[in-house]
Design an enzyme around this catalytic site. Structure first.
Site, PDB file in Angstrom:
ATOM      1  N   ALA A 247      40.979 -25.004 -44.256  1.00  0.00           N
ATOM      2  CA  ALA A 247      40.859 -24.034 -43.164  1.00  0.00           C
ATOM      3  C   ALA A 247      42.219 -23.455 -42.772  1.00  0.00           C
ATOM      4  O   ALA A 247      42.334 -22.241 -42.540  1.00  0.00           O
ATOM      5  CB  ALA A 247      40.210 -24.706 -41.960  1.00  0.00           C
TER       6      ALA A 247
ATOM      7  N   ASP B 283      35.256 -25.410 -35.276  1.00  0.00           N
ATOM      8  CA  ASP B 283      34.703 -26.716 -34.867  1.00  0.00           C
ATOM      9  C   ASP B 283      35.198 -27.793 -35.827  1.00  0.00           C
ATOM     10  O   ASP B 283      34.449 -28.276 -36.675  1.00  0.00           O
ATOM     11  CB  ASP B 283      33.163 -26.643 -34.861  1.00  0.00           C
ATOM     12  CG  ASP B 283      32.527 -27.975 -34.504  1.00  0.00           C
ATOM     13  OD1 ASP B 283      33.162 -28.770 -33.783  1.00  0.00           O
ATOM     14  OD2 ASP B 283      31.392 -28.235 -34.954  1.00  0.00           O
TER      15      ASP B 283
ATOM     16  N   CYS C 128      35.931 -32.587 -30.962  1.00  0.00           N
ATOM     17  CA  CYS C 128      35.115 -33.796 -30.838  1.00  0.00           C
ATOM     18  C   CYS C 128      36.001 -35.039 -30.879  1.00  0.00           C
ATOM     19  O   CYS C 128      35.517 -36.133 -31.154  1.00  0.00           O
ATOM     20  CB  CYS C 128      34.055 -33.836 -31.929  1.00  0.00           C
ATOM     21  SG  CYS C 128      34.723 -33.810 -33.588  1.00  0.00           S
TER      22      CYS C 128
END
Ligand code: SAH
Length: 419
Positions: free
Chosen positions: A305, A325, A365
């Site tokens: 990414a 995410d 998260c």
């Protein structure tokens, strides 16, 4: 016809006798406050047995004056030495007790299937009073995931209680990575064993807010899908109309499909995992009967990414909606600093491909990174990039991920626009 041997056959039952634990003043305070974990450093002494105790032994914890504090599952292999099952007053831990906890967990999620959702979290560990235990429902298939070896001796009772409360044609067992390192406490259990029925030969279908998905419950990450983002995905669906969308860390295309159904003309799913992206394409194919999904042009990019975002920027690619995410960057306290730097870098990189007036969705998260720290990090990085963010909303978990202790609030998600 093949006869399958019961994978639980070699597991010895939980020990009859209980361990008695004395704990430090800090440990006593934590338990009085209802915290579900007792760490190894908080154990001042163990008695009740000559041996040091096995994973799954029941541990009764007393204060300095021998007053009962809590009862929980002992795990000598984990820094979380005891996962608390009951605070304040003794309870008998048996199938009836398990049935009661499962019944409450099922009742809490009762409205989800009516909303077109047959894939969701049925038991969310500590937050459903079943610490270290996750049960995810994929329609007719249940996946039990263990995060502590302490549940292993209890699996026969758990399976029986589940059969009464939430019967399923197929129940799959998944074991977290730490557990696989201690085969001496697994009694032949393997990751992906079937506790009921046979392991599914194909990915398992389910629906989420009316969208169709499939998940590889035997090999997929976590139990195969990230149900915790359901509400945030729905929110993305409501923001996507007419927006060229980039979904970074797309996994099997959850956010991508909601964006397409919400009217994004073009969606690019970016992830390092080629198998996950292949699943994303299959998930798109499953929803072709939806006109908006069929009309959206979906492409995938298997790449790192960080590198890909820089490259997309260099090529002049711009998107009107960018979702980021990432996986948990900080699982331990000493990883927080690096995680914060990664969130800052990703914010800058995402803004590099965000068109003026575009929407940025940033999620975290990492349980060790607090909501306050995460939101502040993203805002600061945006400012430094010269694209200050205007917040639309910030959110957390979906309803099947209740939060009953501080560490339970791991998911945070920022929705913002930048000029
Ligand atoms: N947003 C997804 C869940 C993301 S899970 C959903 O809603 O279902 C995190 C994903 O990040 C995984 O699919 C993993 O393959 C991917 N990943 C991890 N490190 C990566 C990297 N450096 N570059 C790209 N993808 C990465």
């Amino acid at each position: 016809m093949t006869t399958l041997t019961d994978p639980l056959i070699h597991i010895p039952p939980p020990a009859e006798r209980r361990l008695a634990l004395r704990v430090t003043p800090a440990g006593q305070r934590a338990l009085r406050n209802g915290h579900p974990w007792l760490f190894d450093q908080a154990v001042a002494g163990v008695s009740g047995r000559l041996s040091p105790g096995r994973p799954g032994d029941l541990a009764v914890i007393f204060d300095d004056r021998r007053r009962f504090l809590a009862i929980g599952l002992y795990d000598p292999t984990s820094p979380i030495r005891v996962r608390i099952l009951a605070h304040g007053a003794p309870e008998t831990i048996d199938r009836t007790w398990l049935r009661g906890k499962l019944t409450a967990a099922v009742a809490w999620r009762a409205a989800l299937p009516e909303a077109g959702t047959t894939g969701y979290r049925l038991v969310h560990g500590e937050n459903d009073d079943l610490p270290g235990l996750v049960v995810d429902r994929y329609d007719a298939t249940l996946v039990v995931k263990l995060y502590t070896l302490a549940w292993v001796p209890w699996l026969p009772e758990l399976r029986a209680a589940m059969g009464e409360v939430c019967p399923a044609a197929c129940v799959v067992l998944r074991l977290s990575r730490d557990l696989l390192r201690r085969p001496e406490y697994l009694y032949g259990l393997a990751d992906g064993s079937a506790l009921i029925g046979a392991p599914p030969a194909d990915p398992v279908p389910f629906t989420e807010n009316g969208l169709r998905f499939e998940a590889d419950v035997l090999r997929g990450q976590k139990t195969g899908f990230f149900f915790d983002q359901r509400d945030n995905r729905a929110r993305v669906g409501g923001l996507a109309t007419g927006r060229r969308t980039l979904n970074v860390f797309a996994y099997t295309g959850g956010f991508s499909l909601y964006a397409a159904r919400g009217g994004a003309p073009e969606v690019l799913s970016l992830d390092a995992s080629a198998p996950a992206l292949a699943a994303a394409e299959r998930n798109f194919a499953l929803n072709r009967d939806n006109p908006a999904v069929a009309a959206a042009r979906h492409t995938v990019l298997a790449a790192d990414a960080f590198a890909a975002l820089a490259e997309l920027r260099g090529r002049g690619e711009r998107f009107d909606l960018v979702i980021v995410d990432p996986p948990a960057f900080a699982k331990r306290e000493d990883e927080v600093e690096r995680a914060v730097q990664a969130y800052a870098r990703l914010t800058g990189l995402a803004l590099g491909v965000l068109a003026p007036g575009g929407i940025l969705v940033m999620a975290s998260c990492s349980s060790r990174v607090s909501a306050g720290l995460f939101f502040a990090t993203v805002h600061r990085a945006a400012q430094q990039a010269g694209r200050p963010l205007h917040e639309i909303d910030h959110t957390g978990h979906a309803i099947d991920h209740p939060v009953r202790f501080p560490e339970g609030a791991y998911l945070k998600c920022l929705f913002a626009t930048a000029r």
